[in-house]
Design an enzyme around this catalytic site. Structure first.
Site, PDB file in Angstrom:
ATOM      1  N   SER A  39      20.123-100.155 119.693  1.00 28.45           N
ATOM      2  CA  SER A  39      19.182-100.611 120.218  1.00 28.45           C
ATOM      3  C   SER A  39      19.843-100.659 121.791  1.00 28.45           C
ATOM      4  O   SER A  39      21.043-101.030 121.951  1.00 28.45           O
ATOM      5  CB  SER A  39      18.985-101.981 119.642  1.00 28.45           C
ATOM      6  OG  SER A  39      18.345-103.057 120.752  1.00 28.45           O
ATOM      7  N   THR A  42       9.188-102.398  90.496  1.00 32.86           N
ATOM      8  CA  THR A  42       7.637-102.543  90.177  1.00 32.86           C
ATOM      9  C   THR A  42       7.235-103.922  91.243  1.00 32.86           C
ATOM     10  O   THR A  42       7.163-104.681  91.481  1.00 32.86           O
ATOM     11  CB  THR A  42       6.994-102.749  89.313  1.00 32.86           C
ATOM     12  OG1 THR A  42       7.314-104.118  88.657  1.00 32.86           O
ATOM     13  CG2 THR A  42       8.292-101.820  88.144  1.00 32.86           C
ATOM     14  N   HIS A  43       5.940-103.015  91.872  1.00 32.34           N
ATOM     15  CA  HIS A  43       4.819-104.359  93.402  1.00 32.34           C
ATOM     16  C   HIS A  43       6.236-104.710  93.431  1.00 32.34           C
ATOM     17  O   HIS A  43       5.869-105.575  94.176  1.00 32.34           O
ATOM     18  CB  HIS A  43       4.858-105.475  91.909  1.00 32.34           C
ATOM     19  CG  HIS A  43       3.382-104.827  91.143  1.00 32.34           C
ATOM     20  ND1 HIS A  43       2.090-104.902  91.186  1.00 32.34           N
ATOM     21  CD2 HIS A  43       3.998-104.923  89.755  1.00 32.34           C
ATOM     22  CE1 HIS A  43       1.538-104.605  89.846  1.00 32.34           C
ATOM     23  NE2 HIS A  43       2.999-104.622  89.160  1.00 32.34           N
ATOM     24  N   TYR A  69     -14.978 -63.009 110.658  1.00 33.45           N
ATOM     25  CA  TYR A  69     -14.442 -63.951 111.759  1.00 33.45           C
ATOM     26  C   TYR A  69     -14.910 -64.095 112.857  1.00 33.45           C
ATOM     27  O   TYR A  69     -15.678 -64.243 113.183  1.00 33.45           O
ATOM     28  CB  TYR A  69     -13.844 -62.678 112.950  1.00 33.45           C
ATOM     29  CG  TYR A  69     -12.545 -63.473 113.903  1.00 33.45           C
ATOM     30  CD1 TYR A  69     -10.969 -63.602 113.382  1.00 33.45           C
ATOM     31  CD2 TYR A  69     -12.745 -63.853 114.964  1.00 33.45           C
ATOM     32  CE1 TYR A  69     -10.650 -64.466 114.408  1.00 33.45           C
ATOM     33  CE2 TYR A  69     -12.305 -64.420 115.528  1.00 33.45           C
ATOM     34  CZ  TYR A  69     -10.983 -64.258 115.526  1.00 33.45           C
ATOM     35  OH  TYR A  69     -10.202 -65.364 116.670  1.00 33.45           O
ATOM     36  N   LYS A  74      -4.478 -72.126 114.223  1.00 33.67           N
ATOM     37  CA  LYS A  74      -3.041 -71.231 114.319  1.00 33.67           C
ATOM     38  C   LYS A  74      -1.966 -73.081 114.294  1.00 33.67           C
ATOM     39  O   LYS A  74      -0.746 -73.105 113.739  1.00 33.67           O
ATOM     40  CB  LYS A  74      -2.542 -70.999 114.867  1.00 33.67           C
ATOM     41  CG  LYS A  74      -1.685 -69.412 115.341  1.00 33.67           C
ATOM     42  CD  LYS A  74      -1.941 -68.597 116.290  1.00 33.67           C
ATOM     43  CE  LYS A  74      -2.885 -67.511 116.125  1.00 33.67           C
ATOM     44  NZ  LYS A  74      -2.968 -66.536 117.489  1.00 33.67           N
ATOM     45  N   GLU A  84      12.367 -93.166 109.590  1.00 35.91           N
ATOM     46  CA  GLU A  84      11.320 -93.404 110.503  1.00 35.91           C
ATOM     47  C   GLU A  84       9.894 -92.410 110.602  1.00 35.91           C
ATOM     48  O   GLU A  84       8.728 -92.436 110.687  1.00 35.91           O
ATOM     49  CB  GLU A  84      11.331 -95.188 111.485  1.00 35.91           C
ATOM     50  CG  GLU A  84      11.901 -95.819 110.802  1.00 35.91           C
ATOM     51  CD  GLU A  84      12.321 -97.086 112.271  1.00 35.91           C
ATOM     52  OE1 GLU A  84      11.566 -97.920 112.470  1.00 35.91           O
ATOM     53  OE2 GLU A  84      13.916 -96.796 112.524  1.00 35.91           O
ATOM     54  N   LYS A 107      22.328-103.720 116.378  1.00 35.17           N
ATOM     55  CA  LYS A 107      21.310-102.887 116.189  1.00 35.17           C
ATOM     56  C   LYS A 107      22.206-101.062 115.283  1.00 35.17           C
ATOM     57  O   LYS A 107      22.413-100.533 116.204  1.00 35.17           O
ATOM     58  CB  LYS A 107      20.380-102.329 116.201  1.00 35.17           C
ATOM     59  CG  LYS A 107      19.592-103.844 116.573  1.00 35.17           C
ATOM     60  CD  LYS A 107      19.181-104.049 114.564  1.00 35.17           C
ATOM     61  CE  LYS A 107      17.999-103.761 114.404  1.00 35.17           C
ATOM     62  NZ  LYS A 107      16.413-103.377 114.821  1.00 35.17           N
ATOM     63  N   ASN A 112      -8.798 -58.319 114.450  1.00 36.51           N
ATOM     64  CA  ASN A 112      -8.857 -59.262 113.535  1.00 36.51           C
ATOM     65  C   ASN A 112      -8.411 -59.734 112.529  1.00 36.51           C
ATOM     66  O   ASN A 112      -7.579 -60.567 111.734  1.00 36.51           O
ATOM     67  CB  ASN A 112      -9.964 -59.442 113.479  1.00 36.51           C
ATOM     68  CG  ASN A 112     -11.549 -60.112 114.670  1.00 36.51           C
ATOM     69  OD1 ASN A 112     -10.873 -60.913 114.945  1.00 36.51           O
ATOM     70  ND2 ASN A 112     -12.422 -59.674 114.045  1.00 36.51           N
ATOM     71  N   ASN A 164      19.995 -98.352 113.027  1.00 40.10           N
ATOM     72  CA  ASN A 164      18.663 -98.133 113.188  1.00 40.10           C
ATOM     73  C   ASN A 164      18.583 -96.629 111.996  1.00 40.10           C
ATOM     74  O   ASN A 164      18.882 -95.890 112.803  1.00 40.10           O
ATOM     75  CB  ASN A 164      18.006 -97.915 114.121  1.00 40.10           C
ATOM     76  CG  ASN A 164      17.342 -99.082 114.950  1.00 40.10           C
ATOM     77  OD1 ASN A 164      17.600-100.623 114.234  1.00 40.10           O
ATOM     78  ND2 ASN A 164      17.178 -99.105 116.324  1.00 40.10           N
ATOM     79  N   GLN A 202      -8.267 -69.515 115.380  1.00 43.95           N
ATOM     80  CA  GLN A 202      -7.294 -69.493 116.424  1.00 43.95           C
ATOM     81  C   GLN A 202      -6.802 -71.265 116.486  1.00 43.95           C
ATOM     82  O   GLN A 202      -5.631 -71.477 116.428  1.00 43.95           O
ATOM     83  CB  GLN A 202      -7.972 -68.468 117.648  1.00 43.95           C
ATOM     84  CG  GLN A 202      -7.067 -68.973 118.752  1.00 43.95           C
ATOM     85  CD  GLN A 202      -7.446 -68.751 119.411  1.00 43.95           C
ATOM     86  OE1 GLN A 202      -7.077 -67.052 120.339  1.00 43.95           O
ATOM     87  NE2 GLN A 202      -6.934 -68.951 120.619  1.00 43.95           N
TER      88      GLN A 202
END
Ligand code: ARG
Length: 449
Positions: free
Chosen positions: A278, A155-156, A318, A326, A291, A284, A110, A286, A323
């Site tokens: 693609s 903004t927005h 303990y 981890k 992402e 394409k 432990n 990407n 465990q």
């Protein structure tokens, strides 16, 4: 190999598989830290007379062998080994007999796993800090290179006011630079030696906990033995909190980069070496890595939830539940390290398309500037606002670069303080390199008598 606790019985195979699960994949990360912890522990046992000097020598030789085997990819664990701690002890017993059976005196798995995790975490936190600072430095360089390149500010998600590429990148550099404070706090929490807490309640032997802590380069002993055990997962949660902050910043960087590299914006391009294609659309390009950073930021929040979810409501002492912290912990660390490297690479290859950004700096971006010109001539702000608002179509053309350099207050586009930021990042980078050196030296010292 038999388990450390087996006393003649044989564990059911289904239970054995369930207990180990994929924990050994993550225990593999703990071989090196466990060897370091065991070296310091064995030394301490020799100092308090539990081991004879020649016994210490044999254990040391065995632990070095384990490290070499591990480096060669030959220290492999199987479910029968149960965990890295058992595997290491069994190896020492198989190779060196009785002395191997003595190393577990005054410790439990432990506190052994706690110690190994602390040592693992120390190194990883420094690696994270180095990666974080390096990414912040790349952003600061981009900001300096394109400091006064006009770019609309939003903004927005609507065009708002004139801004600059320098302001955009400098914002992320400062955000990441601040995130180091979370990592530092986690480092301080983690920098305490738990060894000697044993199963959770210490041992009836005069062990020297301070010696082990000093030998391993810890700032202090984690004093209360029960608190040491109860802090399993607490430190991990603090680290993931820092990682979540970093990933929040990177997800915004990723989203902006994805948006600003679309044909619709066309503000930035990145090198072809970083983009994917693609399978159906030949044209394409990407930015799929951005992402993935966006998605992985959510995964890190999930890992945080997993760790805290395991901890909440656990009783003192303990519990095997620990465990299960981890895996999410180590995955969060690796994900964030990878994301920082990818973000740095992307920023390093980002090129602004000045013409496109200039075209996007349409006259209405200067509406607020115009109102402030009137304010400087003594018109009350609300009147100036209304006056400009009523004649938006008549806004005079403005020189964006000139307007940018006129924004001179602290942190504005004409006064971003990038030189000071770059210096501060550099100073922190030096500190972290020094700390990594020191940590490696304290591990190397363990092999010296
Ligand atoms: N693999 C275990 C863990 O990560 C090691 C400690 C085992 N202790 C025990 N009492 N079964 O927690």
């Amino acid at each position: 190999m038999s388990k450390l606790w087996e006393k003649g019985q044989r564990l059911d195979a289904t239970i054995e598989r369930f207990e180990v699960g994929d924990d050994l994949v993550f225990d593999n990360e703990l071989v090196e830290p466990d060897v370091y912890g065991s070296l310091a522990h064995a030394e301490m046992l020799e100092r308090i007379g539990v081991l004879a000097p020649e016994e210490l020598d044999r254990l040391r030789a065995g632990l070095v062998e384990i490290l070499r085997l591990h480096e060669a990819g030959e220290f492999r664990m199987t479910p029968e080994d149960e965990d890295v701690h058992t595997k290491i002890e069994n190896y020492l017993v198989a190779r060196y007999g009785d002395v191997g059976k003595k190393i577990h005196t005054a410790r439990s798995r432990n506190d052994q796993v706690l110690l190994a995790l602390r040592l693992y975490t120390k190194r990883r936190l420094l690696e994270l800090e180095a990666a974080l600072l390096s990414c912040a430095a790349a952003l600061a360089r981009f900001a300096q290179r394109h400091e006064l390149v006009p770019m609309p500010g939003y903004t927005h998600m609507q065009r708002a006011m004139l801004s600059s590429a320098g302001t955009w990148a400098g914002a992320f550099a400062e955000a990441l630079f601040d995130d180091r404070l979370f990592l530092r706090t986690a480092y301080v929490l983690n920098d305490q030696s738990p060894l000697g807490s044993a199963a959770s309640y210490g041992v009836p032997l005069p062990i020297d906990r301070q010696y082990v802590a000093d030998r391993l380069g810890f700032a202090k002993v984690q004093n209360n033995v029960l608190y040491a055990q109860n802090s399993r997962g607490k430190v991990e949660a603090a680290v993931i909190q820092a990682l979540a902050q970093i990933m929040l910043d990177l997800s915004k960087l990723a989203q902006d980069t994805l948006l600003f590299t679309t044909a619709e914006y066309g503000f930035f391009t990145v090198s072809d070496a970083l983009v994917t294609g693609s399978s159906i659309m030949p044209q394409k390009k990407n930015l799929s890595m951005m992402e993935l950073i966006r998605a992985k930021a959510s995964l890190v929040l999930g890992y945080q939830q997993q760790v805290m979810g395991v901890l909440i409501g656990l009783p003192s002492g303990y519990n095997k539940d620990y465990q299960e912290t981890k895996k999410p912990f180590m995955e969060a660390v690796q994900t964030t390290l990878d994301a920082l490297a990818v973000a740095e690479l992307t920023v390093g290859s980002l090129e602004p398309n000045e013409d496109r950004m200039l075209v996007a700096c349409t006259p209405e971006l200067f509406a607020t500037d115009r109102a402030y010109e009137l304010v400087q001539r003594g018109v009350p702000f609300r009147d100036a606002y209304r006056q400009v608002g009523a004649s938006l179509q008549d806004l005079p053309p403005a020189d964006p670069r000139e307007s940018l350099s006129k924004r001179t207050h602290l942190g504005a586009s004409g006064n971003l303080g990038l030189a000071a930021l770059t210096d501060a990042i550099g100073a922190e980078q030096e500190r972290v390199s020094g700390q990594i050196e020191k940590l490696n030296a304290s591990f190397r010292n363990l092999f010296d008598k």
